[in-house]
Design a protein around this motif. Structure first.
Motif, PDB file in Angstrom:
ATOM      1  N   ALA A 222      47.435  27.440  19.971  1.00 53.39           N
ATOM      2  CA  ALA A 222      46.592  27.666  18.787  1.00 53.39           C
ATOM      3  C   ALA A 222      46.186  29.136  18.690  1.00 53.39           C
ATOM      4  CB  ALA A 222      45.350  26.774  18.865  1.00 53.39           C
ATOM      5  N   TYR A 223      45.853  29.724  19.823  1.00 53.00           N
ATOM      6  CA  TYR A 223      45.427  31.130  19.849  1.00 53.00           C
ATOM      7  C   TYR A 223      46.561  32.047  19.387  1.00 53.00           C
ATOM      8  CZ  TYR A 223      43.530  35.504  21.774  1.00 53.00           C
ATOM      9  OH  TYR A 223      43.062  36.785  21.929  1.00 53.00           O
ATOM     10  N   ASN A 230      39.450  37.808  17.315  1.00 47.36           N
ATOM     11  CA  ASN A 230      38.236  38.574  17.628  1.00 47.36           C
ATOM     12  C   ASN A 230      37.102  37.595  17.912  1.00 47.36           C
ATOM     13  OD1 ASN A 230      36.380  40.597  17.962  1.00 47.36           O
ATOM     14  ND2 ASN A 230      36.080  40.955  15.778  1.00 47.36           N
ATOM     15  N   PRO A 231      36.625  37.548  19.161  1.00 52.35           N
ATOM     16  CA  PRO A 231      37.001  38.422  20.282  1.00 52.35           C
ATOM     17  C   PRO A 231      38.336  37.999  20.908  1.00 52.35           C
ATOM     18  CG  PRO A 231      35.419  36.811  21.015  1.00 52.35           C
ATOM     19  CD  PRO A 231      35.565  36.605  19.534  1.00 52.35           C
ATOM     20  N   ILE A 232      38.889  38.897  21.723  1.00 59.01           N
ATOM     21  CA  ILE A 232      40.140  38.607  22.415  1.00 59.01           C
ATOM     22  C   ILE A 232      39.865  37.790  23.670  1.00 59.01           C
ATOM     23  CG2 ILE A 232      42.030  39.647  23.745  1.00 59.01           C
ATOM     24  CD1 ILE A 232      41.993  41.966  21.777  1.00 59.01           C
ATOM     25  N   ASN A 233      40.616  36.714  23.846  1.00 61.93           N
ATOM     26  CA  ASN A 233      40.549  35.910  25.060  1.00 61.93           C
ATOM     27  C   ASN A 233      41.676  36.374  25.979  1.00 61.93           C
ATOM     28  OD1 ASN A 233      41.172  33.741  26.956  1.00 61.93           O
ATOM     29  ND2 ASN A 233      39.751  32.482  25.766  1.00 61.93           N
TER      30      ASN A 233
END
Length: 434
Positions: A222-223, A230-233
């Protein structure tokens, strides 16, 4: 008085010839064309060339052919290697070379991060180009390594490094080539360092760990659809390449049923490229692996078979048997990083159990390069590829005759001295055992 004594001591120190040695500096870039003439050239891409010529300039191979192949001799350094053998630099996948120096000294061990799931951990930033072990490995013809973190379930990202450079930025050949997953099996092995023995126990947490993995991959899928998160995981960011094919998923699994289960899981989650590492029982899943185009990097063949019902020589014959089934096979020395220097001899053992010498050489050169995705640059001696190669007095896969006399990484001439050679020289002179 004190000042005079200090100056005298300093002068004495500077005047004494030190006997201490340290690792040699990184090699300098190739400054002029080099031609190796008269050797037997093992290209790993075609027939062996007897009495051949290989020319390289600016780190790239420009000519490969039999004696008499024309090349511009003006300004070219010609090295006569008549009677010797030229091989592609060997490639060692899945090891901790450069991450561990002395296993018993914690300060020199940087191979594992805290936690069970760490896809974002990058092995290359911990890679130590000053390791005393690296020159000992180069001396046996291994010039490229896939430096790989270790851990519980997902240990992190590997990178492919040339075994020469001032720092990791100099040495890196391919950054963050893949994520490493230790498959959650039905059983797990535990090693007892007090008794130096291993035991196999049932993994009671398997179902829970599989659910956790499935959730992670679902989140990562999904990401990956978000253009500008935003924010970055950082964990999910590291896994994005698995779904577009820019990164490989390397799965460590040994048992036949678990190999199939692991590949099916990865495919169901949209992973484009899967590689099995270890694969002790991969022959049981050979047809499945072939049909799903999944290569296997076989762990060290110098071991006993898993079952008392297996042929004693099965580990030695495994690469050949997999190749006969149509599986793409590479070879690695997994476990003891310092034993990586014995990689060519693993291939030599395979050659003694049914596989031809040429095909055994491919296990640790072009096959490993294809599996790691670097075959456009290295793995064989062909025009246009990087001049990463070795010259051996004899057969590089035979410990009785192998003696590397020259090594080049991207055309740079490598100093083949190392600590073990210096110690041998030191004590052979002392005790007269030359």
């Amino acid at each position: 008085m004190k000042k005079s004594a200090l100056l005298y001591t300093l002068a004495l120190f500077l005047g004494v010839k030190t006997t201490f040695a340290q690792n040699q500096a990184a090699a300098t870039p190739q400054s002029k064309p080099i031609a190796l003439t008269g050797a037997t050239i093992h290209t790993a891409a075609g027939p062996v060339i007897e009495n051949g010529v290989i020319v390289f300039d600016k780190g790239v191979i420009t000519k490969v052919g039999p004696a008499g192949t024309a090349y511009d001799k003006t300004g070219t350094e010609t090295i006569d290697v008549t009677g010797k053998h030229v091989f592609p630099g060997l490639i060692a996948p899945a090891n901790q070379l450069g991450l561990v120096e002395i296993e018993a000294v914690r300060a020199t061990v940087d191979q594992q991060e805290v936690g069970a799931i760490n896809p974002h951990v990058r092995a290359l930033i911990a890679y130590n180009t000053d390791s005393e072990l690296i020159p000992t490995v180069r001396g046996n013809g291994v010039l490229i390594t896939q430096v790989t973190p270790v851990g519980e379930i997902i240990s992190g990202m590997s990178s492919i490094m040339n075994l020469d450079g001032w720092n990791w930025e100099d040495a890196v050949l391919k950054k963050d080539d893949g994520v490493h997953l230790n498959w959650v099996g039905y059983f797990k092995r535990e090693f007892n360092f007090e008794t130096f023995s291993s035991t196999t126990k049932k993994n009671d947490k398997k179902e829970e760990q599989i659910r956790e993995l499935a959730q992670l991959f679902d989140d990562a899928t999904a990401y990956a659809q978000i253009k500008n998160p935003n924010p970055i995981n950082v964990k999910l960011e590291a896994m994005k390449g698995l779904f577009d094919g820019t990164k490989k998923l390397y799965i460590s699994a040994d048992y036949g049923k678990e190999i199939i289960e692991a590949v099916q899981f990865a495919k169901s989650k949209g992973v484009k490229s899967v590689v099995i590492i270890g694969g002790e029982e991969s022959l049981l899943a050979a047809d499945f692996l072939r049909d799903n185009n999944v290569p296997v990097i076989v762990s060290g063949t110098h071991r006993l078979p898993n079952s008392i019902d297996d042929d004693t020589d099965l580990p030695y014959k495994l690469p050949q048997l997999l190749a006969q089934k149509g599986v793409t096979v590479g070879l690695a020395y997994i476990g003891m990083h310092w034993r990586t220097r014995n990689l060519p001899f693993l291939a030599g053992t395979v050659a003694g159990h049914g596989m031809s010498k040429d095909d055994a050489l491919k296990l640790v050169t072009i096959n490993n390069a294809k599996i790691l995705g670097i075959d456009k640059y290295v793995g064989s001696l062909e025009v246009g590829k990087q001049a990463t190669l070795v010259v051996s007095q004899g057969d590089l896969l035979d410990m009785r005759s192998a003696k590397v006399e020259h090594a080049f990484i991207q055309g740079k001439k490598i100093d083949l001295d190392d600590k073990q050679k210096r110690l041998y020289k030191k004590y052979s002179e002392k005790y007269g055992t030359k």
